[in-house]
Motif scaffolding. Sequence first.
Motif, PDB file in Angstrom:
ATOM      1  N   GLY A  83       0.832  -1.088  -0.097  1.00 49.48           N
ATOM      2  CA  GLY A  83      -0.034   0.105   0.040  1.00 49.48           C
ATOM      3  C   GLY A  83       0.909   1.198  -0.064  1.00 49.48           C
ATOM      4  N   SER A 133      -7.167   6.040  12.292  1.00 46.62           N
ATOM      5  CA  SER A 133      -7.908   5.136  11.726  1.00 46.62           C
ATOM      6  C   SER A 133      -8.438   5.827  10.391  1.00 46.62           C
ATOM      7  CB  SER A 133      -9.311   4.567  12.338  1.00 46.62           C
ATOM      8  OG  SER A 133     -10.103   5.945  12.805  1.00 46.62           O
ATOM      9  N   ALA A 134      -8.510   5.378   9.435  1.00 44.08           N
ATOM     10  CA  ALA A 134      -8.824   5.809   8.060  1.00 44.08           C
ATOM     11  C   ALA A 134     -10.155   6.627   8.090  1.00 44.08           C
ATOM     12  CB  ALA A 134      -8.778   4.717   6.832  1.00 44.08           C
ATOM     13  N   ARG A 144      -1.349  -4.985  14.715  1.00 47.90           N
ATOM     14  CA  ARG A 144      -2.205  -4.995  13.417  1.00 47.90           C
ATOM     15  C   ARG A 144      -3.406  -5.542  13.968  1.00 47.90           C
ATOM     16  NH1 ARG A 144       0.434  -7.870   8.308  1.00 47.90           N
ATOM     17  NH2 ARG A 144       1.116  -9.306   9.864  1.00 47.90           N
ATOM     18  N   LEU A 163       1.383  -1.178   5.926  1.00 48.00           N
ATOM     19  CA  LEU A 163       0.943  -2.555   6.034  1.00 48.00           C
ATOM     20  C   LEU A 163      -0.618  -2.273   6.508  1.00 48.00           C
ATOM     21  CD1 LEU A 163       3.662  -4.596   7.949  1.00 48.00           C
ATOM     22  CD2 LEU A 163       2.816  -5.064   5.704  1.00 48.00           C
ATOM     23  N   PRO A 164      -1.477  -2.965   5.703  1.00 45.80           N
ATOM     24  CA  PRO A 164      -3.083  -2.868   5.958  1.00 45.80           C
ATOM     25  C   PRO A 164      -3.217  -3.072   7.726  1.00 45.80           C
ATOM     26  CG  PRO A 164      -2.695  -4.204   4.032  1.00 45.80           C
ATOM     27  CD  PRO A 164      -1.218  -4.027   4.668  1.00 45.80           C
ATOM     28  N   GLY A 165      -3.973  -2.373   8.269  1.00 43.58           N
ATOM     29  CA  GLY A 165      -4.656  -2.669   9.750  1.00 43.58           C
ATOM     30  C   GLY A 165      -3.393  -2.055  10.716  1.00 43.58           C
TER      31      GLY A 165
END
Length: 328
Positions: A11, A117-118, A44, A26-28
């Motif tokens: 990402g 958080s997004a 994560r 990294l995701p999360g």
Amino acid sequence: MHAVPDLPELGPDPGWAGALGPLLALPGVTDVLVNGPADVWLDRGAGLERADLGIRASLPDARAVRDLAVRLASLAGRRLDDAAPCVDARLPDGSRLHAVLPPVADGCAAVSIRRLSAGALDPRELVASGMVDAHGMRVLTSYVHHHATLLITGATGSGKTTLLTALLSLAAPTERIVVIEEAGEVAPEHPHVVRLVERRANVDGAGAVPLSALVREALRMRPDRVVLGECRGAELREVLLAFNTGHRGGLVTMHANSAADVPARLTALGALAGMGPEAVALHAAAAFDAVIHLQRGSDGVRRVVEAMRLVLRDGRLAVAPLGPGGAP
């Protein structure tokens, strides 16, 4: 504990983060922690994991870790050196940085980054994540729509800010929300949010604007909801006064081990503002309609585990179960 595997697609890499960029991409990822050149961890959502991904090559020694910490602090507009060896600041993407240099940190600089958080989760996402069940979500939604004043409690990383942000997103779009924070972390999906962020004193000890002063300023800004991102000191007095003088529908987060510990925690914070136990008890019982307590389980899932109300028992503050259907 296990190493994070190499992933082909990481990402977007936040270039400002230097050696930590691949980890933050990294995701999360919610937290990245650096204790030393070969001692890097991340979270994560399933607990801490030892990280690799070339970190050893990018941070070969203690000097490299110190340089990274100083550079990150400068990006946040803060000073980090031998005269000011600790920093707590906000990074370019809104993430929260905490760094400590030796000799305060033993042997090597310690760096902690907590990512935001997004975006705010909607009710379905809160239920799907396991934070709250469908009935609990209906109760919380009703609280927001009926302008109940809520105290959200839990330990660090238990999901307090996530829940707070999600609930604010349920407020009517015609409402004006004023959010008071130490570091800008609350970002609800709402068209009318005004954020006030605490300012700390400069190196000369001047220029500080504390949370207590910001609560007073917020009351002059025609708010429909006054929100305190985290209550941790004398600002409790201003919040209790506000919520007892017609400013309903506010939300506050506070650290506590359990709902049963909330009365003692409120009493301790009130003492910092010069309030006696009796005054805290009277004001708190009238100010908050419900206490929502969260806990992070051993499986990494953040859950609402208790919903209580504050009551007076023989003049002392205590908690009691909510009424039928979750009504306070």
